[in-house]
Design a protein around this motif. Structure first.
Motif, PDB file in Angstrom:
ATOM      1  N   PHE A  50       1.068  -1.403   0.016  1.00 32.71           N
ATOM      2  CA  PHE A  50       0.047  -0.445   0.169  1.00 32.71           C
ATOM      3  C   PHE A  50       1.243   1.357  -0.001  1.00 32.71           C
ATOM      4  CE2 PHE A  50      -4.081   1.617   1.155  1.00 32.71           C
ATOM      5  CZ  PHE A  50      -3.849   3.233   1.999  1.00 32.71           C
ATOM      6  N   GLU A  51       1.579   0.855   1.373  1.00 28.83           N
ATOM      7  CA  GLU A  51       2.757   2.535   0.787  1.00 28.83           C
ATOM      8  C   GLU A  51       3.549   2.568  -0.318  1.00 28.83           C
ATOM      9  OE1 GLU A  51       3.679   2.166   5.879  1.00 28.83           O
ATOM     10  OE2 GLU A  51       4.978   3.058   4.519  1.00 28.83           O
ATOM     11  N   ALA A  52       3.613   1.592  -1.000  1.00 33.49           N
ATOM     12  CA  ALA A  52       4.602   1.290  -1.894  1.00 33.49           C
ATOM     13  C   ALA A  52       3.885   1.646  -3.108  1.00 33.49           C
ATOM     14  CB  ALA A  52       5.112  -0.273  -2.838  1.00 33.49           C
ATOM     15  N   GLN A  53       2.915   1.365  -3.142  1.00 30.93           N
ATOM     16  CA  GLN A  53       1.888   1.702  -4.472  1.00 30.93           C
ATOM     17  C   GLN A  53       2.168   3.430  -3.807  1.00 30.93           C
ATOM     18  OE1 GLN A  53      -0.629  -0.528  -6.315  1.00 30.93           O
ATOM     19  NE2 GLN A  53       0.469  -1.963  -6.306  1.00 30.93           N
ATOM     20  N   ALA A  54       0.955   4.050  -3.343  1.00 30.93           N
ATOM     21  CA  ALA A  54       0.862   5.723  -2.740  1.00 30.93           C
ATOM     22  C   ALA A  54       1.957   6.515  -3.106  1.00 30.93           C
ATOM     23  CB  ALA A  54       0.815   5.656  -2.041  1.00 30.93           C
ATOM     24  N   ARG A  55       3.434   5.735  -2.752  1.00 30.07           N
ATOM     25  CA  ARG A  55       4.531   6.474  -3.250  1.00 30.07           C
ATOM     26  C   ARG A  55       4.907   6.619  -4.456  1.00 30.07           C
ATOM     27  NH1 ARG A  55       7.145  10.667  -0.667  1.00 30.07           N
ATOM     28  NH2 ARG A  55       6.618   9.152   1.465  1.00 30.07           N
ATOM     29  N   LEU A  56       4.766   5.704  -5.361  1.00 33.70           N
ATOM     30  CA  LEU A  56       4.973   6.030  -6.781  1.00 33.70           C
ATOM     31  C   LEU A  56       3.370   6.385  -7.069  1.00 33.70           C
ATOM     32  CD1 LEU A  56       6.080   2.118  -7.150  1.00 33.70           C
ATOM     33  CD2 LEU A  56       7.528   4.323  -7.473  1.00 33.70           C
ATOM     34  N   ARG A  57       2.654   6.603  -6.925  1.00 29.71           N
ATOM     35  CA  ARG A  57       1.621   7.676  -8.119  1.00 29.71           C
ATOM     36  C   ARG A  57       1.844   9.040  -7.460  1.00 29.71           C
ATOM     37  NH1 ARG A  57      -2.511   3.020  -6.141  1.00 29.71           N
ATOM     38  NH2 ARG A  57      -2.690   2.001  -7.487  1.00 29.71           N
ATOM     39  N   ASP A  58       2.740   8.780  -5.741  1.00 26.49           N
ATOM     40  CA  ASP A  58       2.364  10.391  -5.486  1.00 26.49           C
ATOM     41  C   ASP A  58       4.268  10.564  -5.147  1.00 26.49           C
ATOM     42  OD1 ASP A  58       0.918  12.727  -3.502  1.00 26.49           O
ATOM     43  OD2 ASP A  58       2.482  13.130  -4.975  1.00 26.49           O
ATOM     44  N   PRO A  59       4.488  10.956  -5.353  1.00 26.33           N
ATOM     45  CA  PRO A  59       6.169  10.555  -5.304  1.00 26.33           C
ATOM     46  C   PRO A  59       6.972  11.930  -4.146  1.00 26.33           C
ATOM     47  CG  PRO A  59       5.724  10.515  -7.760  1.00 26.33           C
ATOM     48  CD  PRO A  59       4.421  11.401  -7.217  1.00 26.33           C
ATOM     49  N   ILE A  60       5.703  12.667  -3.724  1.00 23.71           N
ATOM     50  CA  ILE A  60       6.415  14.192  -3.092  1.00 23.71           C
ATOM     51  C   ILE A  60       5.621  13.089  -1.859  1.00 23.71           C
ATOM     52  CG2 ILE A  60       5.972  16.400  -2.522  1.00 23.71           C
ATOM     53  CD1 ILE A  60       5.633  16.715  -5.615  1.00 23.71           C
ATOM     54  N   TYR A  61       4.441  12.505  -1.271  1.00 25.48           N
ATOM     55  CA  TYR A  61       4.041  12.792   0.017  1.00 25.48           C
ATOM     56  C   TYR A  61       3.945  11.577  -0.012  1.00 25.48           C
ATOM     57  CZ  TYR A  61       3.222  18.200  -0.075  1.00 25.48           C
ATOM     58  OH  TYR A  61       3.109  19.505  -0.370  1.00 25.48           O
ATOM     59  N   GLY A  62       2.831  10.802  -1.057  1.00 26.71           N
ATOM     60  CA  GLY A  62       3.038   9.406  -0.703  1.00 26.71           C
ATOM     61  C   GLY A  62       1.761   9.079  -0.254  1.00 26.71           C
ATOM     62  N   CYS A  63       1.391   8.332   0.875  1.00 27.30           N
ATOM     63  CA  CYS A  63       0.386   8.273   1.791  1.00 27.30           C
ATOM     64  C   CYS A  63       0.251   9.309   3.132  1.00 27.30           C
ATOM     65  CB  CYS A  63      -0.648   6.221   2.255  1.00 27.30           C
ATOM     66  SG  CYS A  63       1.120   6.363   3.819  1.00 27.30           S
ATOM     67  N   VAL A  64       1.266   9.832   2.738  1.00 23.75           N
ATOM     68  CA  VAL A  64       0.767  11.239   3.964  1.00 23.75           C
ATOM     69  C   VAL A  64      -0.385  11.985   3.461  1.00 23.75           C
ATOM     70  CG1 VAL A  64       1.592  12.513   5.065  1.00 23.75           C
ATOM     71  CG2 VAL A  64       2.945  10.865   4.828  1.00 23.75           C
ATOM     72  N   SER A  65      -0.590  11.738   2.301  1.00 26.04           N
ATOM     73  CA  SER A  65      -2.000  13.150   1.508  1.00 26.04           C
ATOM     74  C   SER A  65      -2.818  12.982   2.212  1.00 26.04           C
ATOM     75  CB  SER A  65      -1.545  13.312   0.634  1.00 26.04           C
ATOM     76  OG  SER A  65      -1.717  12.505  -0.273  1.00 26.04           O
ATOM     77  N   HIS A  66      -2.855  11.340   2.581  1.00 31.21           N
ATOM     78  CA  HIS A  66      -4.133  10.593   2.797  1.00 31.21           C
ATOM     79  C   HIS A  66      -4.827  10.703   3.705  1.00 31.21           C
ATOM     80  CE1 HIS A  66      -7.476   7.596   1.907  1.00 31.21           C
ATOM     81  NE2 HIS A  66      -7.320   7.087   2.416  1.00 31.21           N
ATOM     82  N   ILE A  67      -3.254  10.570   4.732  1.00 30.92           N
ATOM     83  CA  ILE A  67      -3.406  10.732   6.190  1.00 30.92           C
ATOM     84  C   ILE A  67      -3.770  12.650   6.487  1.00 30.92           C
ATOM     85  CG2 ILE A  67      -1.758  11.171   8.064  1.00 30.92           C
ATOM     86  CD1 ILE A  67      -0.599   8.828   8.015  1.00 30.92           C
ATOM     87  N   VAL A  68      -3.643  13.485   5.892  1.00 32.84           N
ATOM     88  CA  VAL A  68      -3.819  14.679   5.994  1.00 32.84           C
ATOM     89  C   VAL A  68      -5.129  15.278   5.958  1.00 32.84           C
ATOM     90  CG1 VAL A  68      -3.441  17.403   5.705  1.00 32.84           C
ATOM     91  CG2 VAL A  68      -1.153  15.643   5.644  1.00 32.84           C
TER      92      VAL A  68
END
Lengths: 121, 226
Positions: free
Chosen positions: B78-96
């Motif tokens: 999950f984290e790896a794919q989130a980071r590839l989709r959003d190289p700047i924020y990864g899944c942190v953007s989803h958390i925010v």
């Protein structure tokens, strides 16, 4: 040894060049930050990820990588996905409370209007 | 991605997805084999390898008890794919964005609870709500309130009990650099829910449960430092 090496180059025990990709984001006064990110991602992967980004976005990328790495160190099984799960649970609980409170308001408003009507009669 | 625990290593079944990707012999007891099947597992492992690296993931999994490894693999993917989709924020953007949603909902809840308290007072109080043109009372909405900008990475509120806080308290500014104030979440036992969440994300190709725009005054998931 150059005392002005960044935390990454200090950790990796190498010379810190002037254009070190890590130095703007890993100052020497916080060695734990790089240690954490190196443990989870590895210096090479972090370097590649930062190099692929425009300069102005690298600081945020480094911070978010550090955050995720710290979450993974604290919780090796779920990492920051655990936080996402907690937030979603909290959202669901709050939505339930909202629905309940809205229902209570509706009941209270009905009682209030009935009281007003009976006062006028 | 297979998390059933059935090994996919050679012995007749061919290499697992990880060893297929790495183009190496899949030995008996391969740490990746139970979790990366030879079909879709290779694609998932490619993302994991690009972000974390095979040896780092191997070390991570070795430090996790075996019965928890499927969950660990799901969250790592999950984290790896989130980071590839959003190289700047990864899944942190989803958390925010989820955090903003929580703040918005809790503010609305506080407002409604305060309103309920005024309705339940012994003396009749005029309810502070706008009346629609149809004559019926409108439900209170978050748009009636001033917007709040939660700080980045301040997740301390997640671990406070879910209780009503006063509307005035919600207006207080929070410390802006409360990095890493996150207690361990290893007590989560919702393995099935986690896998459902991750599968939804991985198979649908987008983040689940995104808030609708305008909920908290700002529909953007861009992180702003304060």
């Amino acid at each position: 040894m150059n005392p002005k090496r960044c935390a990454a180059c200090k950790y990796l025990r190498r010379r810190c060049p002037k254009d070190c990709i890590f130095s703007p984001y890993f100052p020497p006064n916080d060695p734990a930050k790089f240690a954490c990110i190196h443990r989870i991602y590895g210096a090479g992967n972090v370097s590649k990820m930062l190099q692929q980004l425009p300069d102005q976005t690298r600081a945020e990328a480094a911070e978010s990588l550090c955050f995720e790495a710290k979450c993974r160190v604290d919780d090796p099984v779920y990492g920051c996905v655990g936080i996402i799960h907690l937030l979603q649970t909290q959202i669901e609980q709050t939505q339930n409370q909202l629905a309940k409170t809205q229902a209570e308001i509706a009941v209270a408003q009905t009682k209030l209007s009935q009281t007003h009507n009976s006062d006028f009669m | 991605m297979s998390s059933s625990g059935n090994p996919s290593s050679s012995g007749g079944g061919g290499p697992c997805g990880a060893c297929k990707f790495l183009r190496r012999k899949c030995v008996a007891g391969c740490i990746f084999a139970p979790y990366f099947d030879s079909e879709q597992g290779a694609a998932h492992f490619a993302a994991v390898h690009k972000v974390f690296g095979a040896s780092n993931v191997s070390k991570l999994l070795q430090h996790v008890p075996e019965h928890k490894r499927p969950d660990a693999v799901v969250s790592i993917c999950f984290e790896a794919q989130a980071r590839l989709r959003d190289p700047i924020y990864g899944c942190v953007s989803h958390i925010v964005s989820l955090q903003q949603q929580v703040v918005s909902l809790q503010t609305e809840l506080s407002y409604l609870q305060a309103h309920l308290a005024t309705l339940e007072l012994p003396q009749p109080q005029p309810p502070p709500v706008p009346v629609s043109s149809s004559g019926s009372l409108q439900a209170l909405s978050i748009t009636d309130l001033p917007s709040i900008s939660p700080s980045v990475y301040d997740l301390s509120s997640i671990f406070e009990p879910v209780m009503s806080s006063t509307w005035a308290m919600q207006q207080q500014p929070r410390p802006s650099d409360h990095l890493f104030g996150v207690p361990s979440s290893s007590s989560i036992g919702g393995g099935g829910e986690l896998q459902a969440l991750a599968r939804e994300f991985i198979h649908s190709g987008q983040m689940p449960a995104q808030p609708s725009p305008g909920t908290s005054g700002s529909g953007s998931t861009v992180i702003k430092r304060e």
